[in-house]
Write an enzyme that holds these catalytic residues in place. Structure first.
Site, PDB file in Angstrom:
ATOM      1  CB  CYS A 132     -14.712 -29.645 -11.122  1.00 34.11           C
ATOM      2  SG  CYS A 132     -15.133 -30.286  -9.405  1.00 34.11           S
ATOM      3  CG  HIS A 286     -16.626 -25.980  -9.224  1.00 35.22           C
ATOM      4  ND1 HIS A 286     -16.544 -27.166 -10.249  1.00 35.22           N
ATOM      5  CD2 HIS A 286     -16.430 -25.148 -10.358  1.00 35.22           C
ATOM      6  CE1 HIS A 286     -16.196 -26.775 -11.443  1.00 35.22           C
ATOM      7  NE2 HIS A 286     -16.179 -25.524 -11.529  1.00 35.22           N
ATOM      8  CG  ASN A 302     -14.999 -23.050 -14.247  1.00 34.76           C
ATOM      9  OD1 ASN A 302     -15.170 -24.003 -13.612  1.00 34.76           O
ATOM     10  ND2 ASN A 302     -16.413 -22.334 -13.974  1.00 34.76           N
TER      11      ASN A 302
END
Length: 461
Positions: A132, A286, A302
């Site tokens: 991520c 994250h 995202n």
């Protein structure tokens, strides 16, 4: 009495069997939707269905305790908690001692617009590699490139994954977004320039979902990051509030943030997420990009593919620092290449070959494929004229399209020929005039258009 108890159990079993039958059909349709094909035979199929049933219970529970957002069968519905955790990957730098952040509302800047959205590149899917950090870094660079230069770049995440921690760390085991940006902006071994960084396009180095060898060091791909030299650093402590995040979005562009992805977030589909499972100021795990805001929510990009609203989510602003969204913001400093030249620095895929049969008086930039006619007479097909158009709408929002040649800053294309239709996001700069069969400039209402001149193709009259 025993008879009635047994009968009740039989009825309950029948209801359970019917529910299982209905859920199996849902599972079957879901597998088609997300292209799930399991190896390992029937045993693995049954194991995945059992996990799917657990997810169904979790989804039902989430929807029963709140109504602000809707949980559903996302791509995570057949995954264990450990498998879902692999779709994160943020590592906090525990070696750096930082003063504690004092959370709490702070005054908003009255000059900030009520809402702001930044144009972004397509949503990607990191898969089960904990990358991520790389996706957030690349996503922010794509957004900044589009904001500052009006040009979209689908940058390669794989290059960052392969190279940022080469030799001492597996990028799929987590990392830091500032490492991704600093590598792209400062690795002079590849760019060999103080003016710009290095990063290829996704089409040149496709994402594989695993950390590999940094072959770019041996044989670089065509560089798509010649317009700037990016750098990243952590926001100052006093600004790590929702007000500080809003001001950064209003004035700087898309922002990398660290959030806590709770057990509930993977099941998000629609609505405004209000932090189910986050608790109070949890430790982030994250990295994502905040691409915009309005009064009541943050607009979050995202790296989970089609999850949520085609890869985006709305995070509520009803609670300060929801899921730690404001506490560890990264500032992306964009340092434009002041020496950028279209004929030497434009990516090969954007260079326009000249029509050698036109026999025009052409000035050609060596053999690189971009050219223009210095004495256009309006009699034949022409090459692309490169330049710059800057547009401001009534709210002061700016769109810029670059590819400049100063010789055409005053070029009156409306007199000499037709302008090709050009779009920047949802803005159409040129549209065809049905009456005259030509193209005309569309000016934003109550706004202005300035030309330094840009990407106009002259066609046959």
């Amino acid at each position: 009495m025993r008879f009635y108890v047994v009968l009740g159990l039989v009825c309950l079993a029948a209801l359970t069997a019917n529910a299982d039958k209905d859920l199996r059909q849902v599972f079957k349709d879901w597998k088609v939707q997300f292209s799930k094909n399991y190896g390992g035979g029937l045993r693995n199929e049954l194991a995945r269905f059992r996990q799917f049933k657990k997810s169904a219970q979790t989804i039902e529970y989430i929807n029963s305790i709140q109504s602000d957002w809707v949980a559903g069968f996302t791509l995570f519905a057949d995954m264990t908690d450990e498998e879902k955790a692999a779709f994160t990957g943020l590592k906090l730098n525990d070696t750096a001692s930082e003063p504690s952040v004092e959370y709490g509302p702070s005054p908003l800047d009255p000059t900030d617009p009520e809402k702001q959205y930044w144009d972004m590149g397509p949503v990607k899917n990191q898969g089960s590699c904990g990358s991520c950090w790389a996706f957030a870094g690349v996503g922010a660079m794509e957004g900044m490139h589009l904001k500052e230069h009006g040009e979209f770049r689908d940058f390669s995440v794989q290059t960052i994954l392969d190279c940022a921690f080469e030799g001492y760390r597996d990028g799929c085991k987590g990392g830091w977004s500032e490492s991704a940006i600093r590598w792209a902006g400062s690795d002079s071994r590849i760019s060999n320039s103080e003016d710009y960084g290095y990063l290829p396009l996704q089409q040149d180095n496709k994402y594989k979902g695993r950390d590999g060898e940094c072959t770019d060091l041996k044989k670089p791909y065509n560089n798509a990051l010649r317009r700037a030299k990016p750098y990243a650093y952590t926001a100052e402590i006093p600004s790590r509030t929702d007000a500080g995040l809003q001001h950064a979005l209003a004035t700087q562009g898309p922002i990398i943030v660290s959030i806590y992805s709770s057990w509930a977030l993977p099941f998000y589909t629609t609505g405004t997420y209000k932090g189910t499972g986050c608790g109070e100021n949890p430790t982030p795990n994250h990295a994502v990009v905040v691409a915009g805001y309005e009064k009541d929510y943050w607009y979050v990009k995202n790296s989970w593919g089609s999850w949520g609203y085609s890869g985006y989510a709305y995070f509520s602003r009803g609670w300060e620092n929801l899921c730690s969204i404001s506490s560890r913001r990264k500032i992306l400093e964009w340092r434009p290449n002041e020496n950028w030249k279209i004929c030497t620095d434009t990516h090969p895929s954007e260079r326009t070959p000249c029509d050698s049969s036109a026999n025009l008086n052409q000035e050609v930039c060596q053999a690189r494929g971009c050219c223009y006619d210095s004495n256009y007479a309006g009699t034949a097909a022409q090459c692309f004229i490169k330049g710059k158009v800057t547009i401001y709408d009534g709210e002061g929002k700016r769109r810029v399209l670059y590819a400049s040649a100063e010789e055409f800053s005053q070029f009156e294309f409306s007199y000499y020929g037709k302008a090709a239709q050009v779009e920047i996001g949802s803005w159409k700069l040129f549209v065809e005039d049905d009456y005259y069969g030509d193209y005309k400039i569309i000016k934003p209402e109550d706004g202005k258009v300035t030309f330094d001149f840009q990407s106009v193709q002259i066609l046959n009259n």
